[in-house]
Structures are given as structure tokens and as C-alpha cells.
Design a protein around this motif. Structure first.
Motif, PDB file in Angstrom:
ATOM      1  N   GLU A 112      39.648  36.041  41.581  1.00  0.00           N
ATOM      2  CA  GLU A 112      40.848  36.043  42.423  1.00  0.00           C
ATOM      3  C   GLU A 112      42.042  36.507  41.591  1.00  0.00           C
ATOM      4  N   VAL A 113      42.888  37.327  42.183  1.00  0.00           N
ATOM      5  CA  VAL A 113      44.141  37.733  41.555  1.00  0.00           C
ATOM      6  C   VAL A 113      45.273  37.268  42.451  1.00  0.00           C
TER       7      VAL A 113
ATOM      8  N   LYS B  42      47.798  38.875  43.891  1.00  0.00           N
ATOM      9  CA  LYS B  42      48.078  39.678  45.081  1.00  0.00           C
ATOM     10  C   LYS B  42      47.309  40.994  45.024  1.00  0.00           C
ATOM     11  N   VAL B  43      46.811  41.427  46.185  1.00  0.00           N
ATOM     12  CA  VAL B  43      46.153  42.720  46.332  1.00  0.00           C
ATOM     13  C   VAL B  43      46.812  43.428  47.509  1.00  0.00           C
TER      14      VAL B  43
ATOM     15  N   ARG C 126      45.220  50.974  45.686  1.00  0.00           N
ATOM     16  CA  ARG C 126      45.184  49.516  45.811  1.00  0.00           C
ATOM     17  C   ARG C 126      45.823  48.955  44.558  1.00  0.00           C
TER      18      ARG C 126
ATOM     19  N   TYR D  45      46.618  45.621  42.255  1.00  0.00           N
ATOM     20  CA  TYR D  45      46.198  44.259  41.909  1.00  0.00           C
ATOM     21  C   TYR D  45      47.257  43.670  40.987  1.00  0.00           C
ATOM     22  N   THR D  46      47.870  42.586  41.412  1.00  0.00           N
ATOM     23  CA  THR D  46      48.917  41.950  40.614  1.00  0.00           C
ATOM     24  C   THR D  46      48.409  40.616  40.073  1.00  0.00           C
TER      25      THR D  46
ATOM     26  N   ASP E 223      36.403  47.402  43.169  1.00  0.00           N
ATOM     27  CA  ASP E 223      37.267  46.233  43.354  1.00  0.00           C
ATOM     28  C   ASP E 223      37.061  45.168  42.271  1.00  0.00           C
TER      29      ASP E 223
ATOM     30  N   ARG F 270      39.865  43.932  39.485  1.00  0.00           N
ATOM     31  CA  ARG F 270      40.302  42.530  39.407  1.00  0.00           C
ATOM     32  C   ARG F 270      40.152  41.993  37.974  1.00  0.00           C
TER      33      ARG F 270
ATOM     34  N   ALA G 298      42.924  43.430  35.808  1.00  0.00           N
ATOM     35  CA  ALA G 298      44.220  42.778  36.025  1.00  0.00           C
ATOM     36  C   ALA G 298      44.289  41.437  35.305  1.00  0.00           C
TER      37      ALA G 298
ATOM     38  N   SER H 226      44.678  51.064  41.412  1.00  0.00           N
ATOM     39  CA  SER H 226      43.368  51.698  41.569  1.00  0.00           C
ATOM     40  C   SER H 226      43.513  52.847  42.559  1.00  0.00           C
TER      41      SER H 226
END
Length: 115
Positions: free
Chosen positions: A44-45, A47-48, A63, A65-66, A93, A97, A100, A109
Motif C-alpha cells: 500500500e502507498v 496515494k495513487v 500513474r 504513486y506517492t 503496478d 509501489r 515508491a 509510471s
């Protein structure tokens, strides 16, 4: 040196699918076969976000990923593998993740146009 247990498991799963090698089929068949291969879910990150940026002929899907934490974050631009023929942001994906989380960077991405 022995093969990593996780990699060995993935290789066995892919072999069990009985798919032909990508270089022996059309690009469309290779893309379909690549989608059938198992992919590990990434962590889990924070924010996506799916967005698009202007390209020379059309919008380019991206995309972002933060990771968690206090920004601003450095940016890592990630171009998935596939020899410019296979792959997309969905298939990459899990890797994005992990990048990140592991790098502490926002990961951009790129879903570039395939040959």
C-alpha cells in the motif's frame, strides 16, 4: 548460488501456464500471454493517481504513486519493461509501489504507446 525461493516460485507458475516464448508469437499474442502471467501485488502507498500528460500526438496516460511522509518528494520516472512491445502501468503496478516505498520518491509510471 541457489535461485531465490520467490523467483523460483514465480518461474514455476509461469512455466505451468504453458505459454509460448514471446519472440515466437505475434505482438498481440505476446501481450495477451503477458497479461496471463502472475503478478505480485505491491505494498500500500499513501496515494495513487491516474492522470494524463500532453504528448506529441495524444495524451500520455501516467500513474503517480506517492509515498507516506512530508513532501515535496523527489520524482522517479518509471518506464515499465517489455521492449516497447509488451507491458503497461497495470502490469508494473507492484514494482512501482515497491519503488515508491523503497526510494521515498513519488513514482511517475508512464503508460507509453507500444509498437
Amino acid at each position: 548460488m541457489p535461485l531465490d525461493v520467490q523467483i523460483k516460485s514465480i518461474m514455476e507458475q509461469v512455466a505451468a501456464l504453458g505459454l509460448p516464448a514471446s519472440h515466437t508469437v505475434s505482438a498481440q499474442e505476446a501481450r495477451a500471454n503477458a497479461k496471463a502471467r502472475p503478478r505480485a501485488k505491491g505494498p500500500e502507498v499513501f496515494k495513487v493517481e491516474d492522470k494524463a500528460i500532453p504528448g506529441p500526438e495524444t495524451q500520455i496516460p501516467i500513474r503517480i504513486y506517492t509515498p507516506s511522509g512530508q513532501g515535496p518528494f523527489p520524482v522517479l520516472v518509471w518506464f515499465h519493461g517489455g521492449g516497447w512491445v509488451l507491458g503497461n502501468v497495470d502490469g508494473a503496478d507492484g514494482v512501482a509501489r515497491h519503488l515508491a516505498i523503497g526510494s521515498g520518491c513519488a513514482v511517475l509510471s508512464v503508460n507509453y504507446r507500444l509498437s
